[in-house]
Scaffold this active site. Structure first.
Site, PDB file in Angstrom:
ATOM      1  N   HIS A 138       0.813  -1.216   0.000  1.00 11.18           N
ATOM      2  CA  HIS A 138       0.000   0.000   0.000  1.00 11.18           C
ATOM      3  C   HIS A 138       0.849   1.269   0.000  1.00 11.18           C
ATOM      4  O   HIS A 138       0.355   2.346  -0.344  1.00 11.18           O
ATOM      5  CB  HIS A 138      -0.935   0.004   1.212  1.00 11.18           C
ATOM      6  CG  HIS A 138      -2.207   0.760   0.977  1.00 11.18           C
ATOM      7  ND1 HIS A 138      -2.230   2.106   0.725  1.00 11.18           N
ATOM      8  CD2 HIS A 138      -3.506   0.345   0.933  1.00 11.18           C
ATOM      9  CE1 HIS A 138      -3.482   2.505   0.546  1.00 11.18           C
ATOM     10  NE2 HIS A 138      -4.278   1.462   0.662  1.00 11.18           N
TER      11      HIS A 138
ATOM     12  N   ASP B 285      -1.670   2.025  -4.286  1.00 11.73           N
ATOM     13  CA  ASP B 285      -2.894   2.158  -3.502  1.00 11.73           C
ATOM     14  C   ASP B 285      -4.028   1.387  -4.177  1.00 11.73           C
ATOM     15  O   ASP B 285      -3.844   0.776  -5.240  1.00 11.73           O
ATOM     16  CB  ASP B 285      -3.259   3.631  -3.295  1.00 11.73           C
ATOM     17  CG  ASP B 285      -3.509   4.379  -4.604  1.00 11.73           C
ATOM     18  OD1 ASP B 285      -3.844   3.730  -5.620  1.00 11.73           O
ATOM     19  OD2 ASP B 285      -3.373   5.623  -4.616  1.00 11.73           O
TER      20      ASP B 285
END
Length: 505
Positions: A478, A482
């Site tokens: 992440h 994303d």
């Protein structure tokens, strides 16, 4: 066994980081540094009682420096295995440095909040007897002589001369030291061995589970002479003597078989090859450091299967050539998706993100202790047949001559920019793979199966149809990728899979 393997894997990671820094110091008597940075000429000076100089631990293979946030023990305080000695801050996390043996803090060399400390730099001294603490009131760390550094750097490098061959046993921390030779063990371990009537610890075949293969007190307590591994040193030495001087050290290591399984009361211990422990160490560190999240998508393979059949029918394949596989086409689709969404072909570099031009894919092949992930270079710019040949060659290496070490083959020890693992052959529908640092994504492919799905043909009278389907799961870092970017990549991957003619462009 799981706890012992975990400690051994972490110890190997710590040892790699500390070896590079240990040559910079002559720690009074060159006593052992916790984490595996040991000097072959270590002695205890007569002016000091038996002790250990503990270095800044390497808490992961990528850790280079750390800061002591707080000392949880003071000089003169006793500790047991599992007690927190100090709190260490790294660039990724704040963790406790736990003791693996019992002892007493004799001297704190580096105070808390003193800035970043390179791994291996001495931070404290420990002793076994509390009465020895006053002897270390004026203990100091002396800088090593400049000429000593090259000797330390050259020691791990194998050479055909007998002198350089001496450090070779240290390269296999999972094996016990040869009988009678000097071993790395804590003072408490030496004392326990004598108290239990075992005699000198160097005469025992104990496999150390401490940092760098060091024997700790718990190893002695768990030692059972009836289940100790049989000596294999003489056989190994004879084989080494018969090897021509010009033979490569890597080839000799590859031909050395693993020790036989060790039987215990109700269990069996199986040794692991170096490559398996290296992979375990990488995955353990990645799972701790990388903030994983997972995205799954269903793929229709009807068009892909038709394209594969068409391509293989036009090629002149011999009986040993299986042609282009479904996995080859899926790998090409993943590389094409990286071209569409290049932000996924990247790495987290602490204060910036690095995006790669070439898509180098680690393809997981084999299983069990023969699990490898060779890298297929530049998958985005190369043709399907070239990729297929590379994967076939990698598989042939893994399934090759028994006892050979695939890690000696170019590409088997490298880390690419993306990883693919296909678990369909085991009937697994989906999986969430662990990302291998410094990569940002890993893709797991499930079983290919016929499913009943809604019919998208407007001219058909049938509401449902049978389709060849597969579930793919993408693991993402992440920090780099994303949710929106991960979804875009999966969408591009699905488009290339369900419209495979785009792979030929």
């Amino acid at each position: 066994m799981a706890m012992s393997l975990g400690r051994t894997v972490l110890a190997r990671a710590a040892r790699r980081s500390l070896l590079s820094s240990s040559s910079r110091y002559n720690i009074n008597n060159n006593a052992s540094i916790l984490g595996g940075a040991f000097n072959n000429n270590s002695r205890w000076f007569s002016s000091y009682p038996p002790h250990e100089v503990v270095g800044m631990p390497s808490l992961s293979p990528t850790m280079e420096t750390g800061t002591i946030a707080a000392w949880n023990l003071g000089e003169g305080d006793s500790f047991n295995a599992g007690d927190s000695i100090c709190t260490v801050e790294t660039d990724k996390a704040t963790v406790d440095f736990e003791a693996q043996d019992e002892g007493v803090v004799a001297k704190i060399i580096v105070q808390a909040g003193g800035g970043e400390i390179p791994c291996g730099t001495p931070i404290l001294v420990t002793v076994e007897d509390e009465a020895d603490v006053p002897s270390f009131k004026d203990f100091v760390v002396e800088a090593a002589a400049p000429a000593a550094a090259p000797v330390e750097e050259a020691a791990p490098t194998p050479a055909p001369t007998p002198v350089a061959a001496a450090p070779t046993p240290a390269a296999a921390p999972a094996a016990a030291a040869p009988t009678g030779e000097r071993v790395l063990a804590s003072p408490r371990a030496h004392t326990l061995a004598k108290e239990k009537g075992y005699g000198e610890i160097s005469a025992l075949r104990i496999v150390g589970t401490g940092p760098g293969g060091r024997i700790i007190a718990q190893d002695v307590l768990e030692y059972d002479p009836s289940t100790a591994p049989a000596p294999v040193v003489a056989e190994t030495t004879t084989a080494a003597a018969a090897t021509p001087a010009a033979a490569a050290p890597a080839a000799a290591a590859a031909s050395t078989p693993l020790p036989e399984p060790v039987q215990g009361p109700g269990y069996t211990d199986y040794s692991l090859p170096t490559s398996a422990m290296e992979l375990a160490s990488r995955l353990h560190t990645s799972k701790q450091n990388v903030p994983h999240y997972y995205l799954s998508i269903d793929l229709s393979l009807d068009s892909l299967m038709e394209l594969r059949s068409s391509l293989n029918s036009t090629m002149k394949l011999d009986e040993n050539d299986g042609g282009i596989s479904v996995n080859d086409l899926l790998m090409k689709a993943a590389a094409a998706a990286m071209k569409t969404v290049p932000a996924a072909n990247a790495s987290w570099m602490e204060n910036f993100i690095r995006v790669y031009d070439s898509v180098d894919i680690n393809v997981v092949v084999g299983n069990g202790s023969s699990l490898y992930a060779p890298v297929i270079r530049d998958a985005g710019r190369r043709g399907l047949k070239a990729l297929s040949d590379d994967v076939a060659a990698a598989t042939a290496v893994v399934e090759g001559e028994e006892g050979s070490d695939p890690t000696t083959v170019p590409g088997f020890g490298d880390v690419g920019t993306f990883t693919m693992v296909n678990l369909g052959m085991f009937g697994v529908k989906s999986a969430a793979p662990i990302i291998r640092e410094p990569q940002a994504c890993a893709l797991a492919l499930g079983v290919i199966e016929n499913r009943i799905v809604p019919n998208d043909d407007a001219e058909s009278e049938e509401i449902y149809k049978e389709s060849v389907m597969m579930t793919a799961t993408l693991s993402c870092d992440h920090r780099v990728v994303d949710g929106a970017v991960g979804a875009q990549w999966l969408s591009a991957f699905k488009n290339h899979v369900e419209n495979p003619v785009t792979l030929l462009l």
